[in-house]
Design an enzyme around this catalytic site. Structure first.
Site, PDB file in Angstrom:
ATOM      1  N   VAL A   1       0.821  -1.209   0.000  1.00 15.26           N
ATOM      2  CA  VAL A   1       0.000   0.000   0.000  1.00 15.26           C
ATOM      3  C   VAL A   1       0.858   1.262   0.000  1.00 15.26           C
ATOM      4  O   VAL A   1       0.374   2.358  -0.300  1.00 15.26           O
ATOM      5  CB  VAL A   1      -0.931  -0.024   1.228  1.00 15.26           C
ATOM      6  CG1 VAL A   1      -0.166   0.196   2.513  1.00 15.26           C
ATOM      7  CG2 VAL A   1      -2.084   0.968   1.085  1.00 15.26           C
ATOM      8  N   LYS A   2       2.138   1.133   0.323  1.00 10.78           N
ATOM      9  CA  LYS A   2       3.023   2.300   0.415  1.00 10.78           C
ATOM     10  C   LYS A   2       3.217   3.009  -0.917  1.00 10.78           C
ATOM     11  O   LYS A   2       3.683   4.161  -0.948  1.00 10.78           O
ATOM     12  CB  LYS A   2       4.384   1.878   0.972  1.00 10.78           C
ATOM     13  CG  LYS A   2       4.360   1.384   2.400  1.00 10.78           C
ATOM     14  CD  LYS A   2       4.056   2.500   3.379  1.00 10.78           C
ATOM     15  CE  LYS A   2       4.203   2.053   4.811  1.00 10.78           C
ATOM     16  NZ  LYS A   2       3.968   3.136   5.781  1.00 10.78           N
ATOM     17  N   LEU A   3       2.857   2.356  -2.011  1.00 10.72           N
ATOM     18  CA  LEU A   3       2.999   3.006  -3.307  1.00 10.72           C
ATOM     19  C   LEU A   3       2.167   4.282  -3.377  1.00 10.72           C
ATOM     20  O   LEU A   3       2.582   5.276  -3.980  1.00 10.72           O
ATOM     21  CB  LEU A   3       2.594   2.052  -4.433  1.00 10.72           C
ATOM     22  CG  LEU A   3       2.715   2.592  -5.857  1.00 10.72           C
ATOM     23  CD1 LEU A   3       4.150   2.997  -6.174  1.00 10.72           C
ATOM     24  CD2 LEU A   3       2.217   1.562  -6.866  1.00 10.72           C
TER      25      LEU A   3
END
Length: 358
Positions: A40-42
């Protein structure tokens, strides 16, 4: 058929897994990581770089520098190489070899800190190195994910609306806490759009984020040794602290069902007793006969590539041995969101003040 020109354009955002066969009660895991960064860090990486470019703080020819335990470092490596920036990731010895190699293959320079700061732990030592690098290089720009508003606005604009669209009658949302970007973005969104949703933060035992005593943590991805500047605990209803042994058990339980997921899967509360304690704060109006609501979502669930790293096997064995020797954590009773009539027993964690208490 979708056609993309940059890797960050691809991100599956509407995939949920019904994990009731593992948990024994209805619970849905939002699967993040079906993108080229694997987590999800994208979204946060994209938003923070976009913002820095928009304000002029990040310009062509400059180098991005950031502290990360792994996932954000991989995401920034991908964003940086696709936009023509150099990237230096400052991490520590808990970062898996798989994550380090992936960052390097994406062109990043990886600096590994092995000696913790005496008071602020490995994160404090990483931040000190970031500050020194920025002082030595005038063309370095530190995004500072721990205080960057783009970290939470990314999830306010994307992750939370995706959950709300899939579950318009959501009762409870469990969100993992690291930098608290995902947590704060989701909490702010639901406080504004559907304040009846109960927001439960899931943190690692040994993290100081919510005022707990610092302790050893071996699995990267959640928990901190320095309280994140982004955190506003008044937006939360409850906090659950999860020992690393429970993280290992959650990952292994899901793996037995064929779901290879990473350490953020500690947001899946496998221990029914722990979840029932956490959910006692939910109004009795919920229609489920034994008090557990039908619409419970947990986020995020990252891909499990790091589980293939030998480090995970060593951490798993150590965590389980320590848990067996130490036994269950002590329980305390604390008020929730400033209302003593809605107290909950939990293992060693609690929201510092209720909503509106500052």
């Amino acid at each position: 058929m979708p056609v993309i020109t940059t890797p960050q354009e691809f991100d599956v955002d509407d995939l949920f897994v019904d994990v009731r066969r593992v948990t024994g009660y209805p619970l849905y895991l939002k699967c993040e990581g079906f993108n080229f960064a694997g987590s999800v860090k994208l979204r946060a990486a994209n938003e923070m770089v976009d913002s820095a470019e928009h304000t002029g703080a990040l310009r062509p020819g400059m180098t991005i520098v950031e502290s990360s335990s792994g996932n954000l470092g991989v995401a920034l490596s991908l964003v940086a190489i696709s936009r023509g920036y150099r990237f230096v990731c400052v991490t520590d010895s808990r970062c898996t070899q798989a994550s380090r190699r992936l960052m390097q293959r994406l062109g990043a320079e990886v600096r590994v800190v092995s000696r913790p700061h005496p008071d602020r732990g490995l994160l404090g030592a990483r931040l000190d190195l970031v500050a020194r690098l920025c002082g030595e290089h005038g063309d370095y720009h530190w995004l500072n994910q721990y205080a960057n508003a783009g970290n939470w606005t990314a999830h306010y604009q994307t992750t939370a609306p995706q959950i709300a669209k899939a579950f318009p009658e959501l009762d409870v949302l469990f969100v993992g806490a690291g930098t608290t970007g995902t947590l704060m973005g989701c909490a702010r969104f639901f406080r504004e759009t559907n304040p009846s949703v109960t927001i439960v933060a899931v943190d690692a035992a040994g993290s100081v984020t919510f005022g707990g005593e610092p302790g050893p943590r071996l699995i990267p991805g959640m928990g901190t040794s320095v309280r994140p500047a982004l955190l506003d605990a008044s937006l939360l209803d409850d906090v659950v602290l999860v020992p690393e042994a429970d993280t290992v058990r959650a990952c292994r339980a899901l793996l037995r069902e064929g779901f290879l997921l990473g350490g953020s899967t500690r947001t899946v509360p496998v221990n029914r007793e722990r979840v029932e304690r956490a959910l006692r704060i939910i109004p009795e109006r919920l229609p489920h006969p034994d008090g557990i609501p039908h619409r419970v979502v947990t986020c995020p669930g990252s891909q499990g590539g790091p589980m293939n790293d030998p480090l995970f096997d060593r951490v798993a064995g150590l965590a389980l041995r320590c848990r067996d020797r130490a036994g269950a954590p002590p329980r305390t009773r604390r008020s929730v969101r400033g209302r003593p009539d809605r107290a909950i027993a939990r293992g060693g964690g609690g929201v510092r003040g209720g909503r509106g208490s500052g």
